[in-house]
Write an enzyme that holds these catalytic residues in place. Structure first.
Site, short mmCIF file in Angstrom:
data_model
loop_
_atom_site.label_atom_id
_atom_site.label_comp_id
_atom_site.label_asym_id
_atom_site.label_seq_id
_atom_site.Cartn_x
_atom_site.Cartn_y
_atom_site.Cartn_z
N ARG A 123 0.84 -1.15 -0.10
CA ARG A 123 -0.11 0.05 0.26
C ARG A 123 0.78 1.07 -0.14
NH1 ARG A 123 -4.90 1.75 -1.10
NH2 ARG A 123 -6.20 2.84 0.70
N THR A 395 -9.44 0.92 -9.46
CA THR A 395 -8.64 -0.38 -8.89
C THR A 395 -8.92 -1.64 -9.94
OG1 THR A 395 -9.50 0.78 -6.82
CG2 THR A 395 -9.22 -1.82 -6.69
N THR A 413 -4.44 -0.52 -7.11
CA THR A 413 -5.25 0.54 -7.04
C THR A 413 -4.52 1.87 -7.51
OG1 THR A 413 -7.13 1.89 -6.64
CG2 THR A 413 -5.59 1.29 -4.94
N ASN A 415 -6.51 4.71 -7.16
CA ASN A 415 -7.55 5.20 -6.26
C ASN A 415 -8.72 5.51 -7.32
OD1 ASN A 415 -9.16 5.39 -3.92
ND2 ASN A 415 -8.61 7.32 -3.56
N ASP A 436 -7.72 7.96 0.93
CA ASP A 436 -8.41 7.10 1.88
C ASP A 436 -8.07 7.24 3.37
OD1 ASP A 436 -9.62 5.55 -0.34
OD2 ASP A 436 -7.96 4.47 -0.69
N SER A 465 -7.54 0.85 3.61
CA SER A 465 -8.06 0.48 2.17
C SER A 465 -9.33 -0.54 2.38
CB SER A 465 -6.98 -0.50 1.48
OG SER A 465 -7.50 -0.83 0.30
N GLY A 487 -14.40 -0.90 -6.53
CA GLY A 487 -15.23 -0.17 -6.04
C GLY A 487 -15.35 0.43 -4.63
N GLY A 488 -13.93 0.76 -4.36
CA GLY A 488 -13.83 1.26 -2.87
C GLY A 488 -14.52 0.43 -2.05
O1 DON Z 1 -8.21 1.28 -1.42
C1 DON Z 1 -9.18 1.56 -1.41
O2 DON Z 1 -10.36 1.00 -0.87
C2 DON Z 1 -9.64 2.25 -2.55
N1 DON Z 1 -8.54 3.31 -3.04
C3 DON Z 1 -9.95 1.61 -3.68
C4 DON Z 1 -10.60 2.52 -4.87
C5 DON Z 1 -11.50 1.81 -5.76
O3 DON Z 1 -11.65 0.91 -5.84
C6 DON Z 1 -11.65 2.59 -6.96
N2 DON Z 1 -12.48 1.89 -7.93
N3 DON Z 1 -13.61 2.11 -8.28
#
Ligand code: DON
Length: 582
Positions: A123, A395, A413, A415, A436, A465, A487-488
């Protein structure tokens, strides 16, 4: 059929419907080979025409076809699943620049054929010059600096991670693993509509932050069907192939990053780059109905929150039918509680006490279960926000199993799409992962997450994350399923639902992926469902139970699953990519 299920459930009190479900003995993966047909809404847009791919020995799944081919090429050359995963990672930086980029970071969960499991945390970290309030202006308002521009970038971590993975568990030389990515960058590849569309959507960002030099030569987007070469990126990849991580973190590539930072007022220094180290961690372990879970510990919340949600669901001996209001309510209620813990209590465990053991315990799940009313939504506020004091895409997942039985789940990712800065001299995008962190307790981040002070910015710390590369073992200890998503925070929900669809609802690989999904992240206090994913009867019941419904996508996962004669792999038709095996 769906309407009948919903009506049947409505005719008895929902709590009773849940309680009256009979328990069953622990499921073995073989018995799951008998797939049941789930009842999706009659007009559900994802048909089963996009089927899982079957292969007898090995499988690679990624969000981009050429990168999947690279993984297979490395397996054919005798590489193992780790070599192939790293090769896919480097190839994605060339062919899938929106997400699979060496300017970002990620996580890898590895399960070797000999049973050894490990997790790799690569990370990004906060630069040494960062401060807790760096994205709060003089009036006390949060700025957009954590998302846009040079200061949004954490110290890039992907190269250190990918190189460490090959050095520790690979079987081929690094240069061999990097060769396909170098070839794609040097000789180019044909721009397909997916890449063209993605670049078009991010045109303004590319023009603003320098990516235009490669992707909009003369101000025009590279057209579909054109061959895209990336000589600067090829040079960077060649340096890494020759020198390992030093080829990126020192010398001309590091110089290019630092001068780009100086030009744009960013914080990353040569010392930050030289100090970056990926961290090997024990894989986080959990269990669900007799299956074992190998997942990502902090600095990702992915494993903890996935295991916590599944533990809460496991307190119900049998879940109500898929798609019913009763089922959706339980799933969302479990997610809501696990996310409440996530947002308030998890962060980089090297900088704070992350109560992972407590949150993933069956006892903690039973305590949460007692707060769930089977017929009524609980407002997040009434669950008592444990958020700490002072309160006032992009991501991409990829998965590989090889013929020897090694399995690797990776998620990486930038982000948001294309991150926020292009390092032109070295040919890649930098992440905007600083967003994040908790920029300000109480202020939602780009994914609407409201997080606590335990995830505040500290130099050298990793932002929390949601990435959730996960490997599931069957009750005999064999690799059964690999999952990951983008998808965050919705990554976690996507992965959970692949597991529950497979284990509880006995869906086929194709159905487990195409099934409509839901998401609840505590705050905002709403139940997100895919458009058309719930019948109107289920929607009405959920609203009557007190849920606030919102429309939205829920993750874009990837899945590999063991089947009796080999493996099945599938990408999410909601976005695309390629599953292919040997
Ligand atoms: O690490 C994380 O939780 C976020 N940076 C992930 C970002 C992400 O999945 C973007 N995609 N839609």
């Amino acid at each position: 059929m769906r309407a009948r299920v919903a009506l049947a459930l409505l005719s008895v009190p929902l709590g009773l419907a849940i309680a009256s479900c009979v328990s069953r003995s622990s499921t073995r993966s073989d018995s799951l080979a008998e797939w049941k047909s789930p009842s999706f809404p009659a007009d559900w847009r994802l048909r089963d025409t996009q089927r899982a791919t079957h292969a007898p020995a090995a499988m690679v799944v990624s969000s981009e076809s050429l990168a999947t081919e690279v993984g297979l090429e490395i397996l054919r050359r005798g590489g193992n699943a780790v070599d192939a995963s790293v090769a896919v990672g480097f190839a994605l930086t060339v062919t899938y620049p929106e997400a699979g980029n060496i300017g970002g970071g990620g996580y890898m969960v590895i399960r070797l054929a000999n049973g050894h499991a490990e997790a790799l945390d690569y990370r990004e970290t906060a630069p040494m010059a960062s401060t807790q309030d760096m994205f709060v202006d003089a009036s006390g308002a949060a700025t957009d600096g954590s998302r846009i521009g040079h200061r949004a970038a954490g110290v890039p971590a992907a190269v250190a991670g990918l190189v460490a993975a090959v050095e520790k568990h690979g079987s081929l030389p690094l240069a061999t693993v990097l060769a396909p990515a170098i070839r794609l960058a040097e000789n180019g590849f044909v721009v397909d509509s997916a890449l063209h569309y993605s670049l078009r959507e991010s045109r303004a960002l590319l023009l603003r932050f320098g990516g235009a030099r490669v992707f909009l030569p003369n101000g025009e987007l590279v057209p579909r069907g054109a061959r895209l070469t990336q000589p600067a990126l090829a040079r960077t990849l060649r340096r890494i192939a020759a020198e390992g991580a030093r080829g990126f973190y020192a010398g001309p590539v590091a110089d290019a990053i630092v001068s780009e930072m100086q030009r744009g007022g960013g914080l990353i220094t040569a010392a930050d780059l030289a100090a970056y180290r990926p961290i090997w961690r024990p894989a986080l372990r959990g269990s669900y109905r007799g299956f074992a879970l190998l997942a990502m510990p902090p600095s990702s919340s992915g494993g903890t929150t996935t295991i916590e949600t599944l533990n809460i669901l496991e307190t119900y001996p049998r879940l109500p039918p898929f798609g019913s209001a009763a089922y959706t309510h339980l799933l969302a209620s479990a997610q809501q509680r696990a996310f409440l813990d996530r947002n308030a209590r998890l962060g980089d465990a090297d900088f704070m006490d992350a109560p992972v053991r407590e949150l993933t315990s069956k006892e903690h799940a039973r305590a949460w279960r007692r707060t769930i009313d089977g017929s009524r939504a609980t407002r997040t506020a009434s669950l008592g926000s444990p958020l700490a004091k002072r309160e006032g895409s992009e991501t991409t997942p990829y998965l590989v199993v090889d013929a020897a039985g090694n399995a690797v789940a990776t998620t990486t990712t930038l982000n948001s799409l294309y991150g926020s800065v292009f390092v032109a001299e070295a040919g890649f995008f930098l992440n905007n992962t600083m967003d994040d962190f908790t920029i300000q307790p109480g202020t939602p981040n780009m994914f609407g997450l409201v997080q606590g002070e335990q995830n505040a910015i500290v130099p050298g710390k990793r932002p929390l994350s949601a990435m959730s590369p996960t490997i599931v073992l069957d009750p005999d200890g064999k690799v059964f399923l690999l999952a990951g998503s983008r998808g965050g925070p919705r990554i976690i929900s996507g992965v959970i639902q692949l597991i529950v669809n497979t284990i509880d609802h006995a869906m086929s690989t194709t159905d487990a992926m195409r099934a409509p999904r839901v998401h609840h992240q505590a705050l905002p206090d709403e139940l997100v469902a895919e458009v058309g994913g719930l019948t109107s009867a289920a929607r009405d019941s959920l609203t009557a139970m007190g849920h606030t419904l919102a429309d939205g996508g829920v993750g874009l996962p990837a899945l590999i699953r063991r089947v009796p004669n080999g493996w099945e792999g599938i990408v999410d038709a909601r976005r695309g990519g390629r599953a292919k095996g040997l």
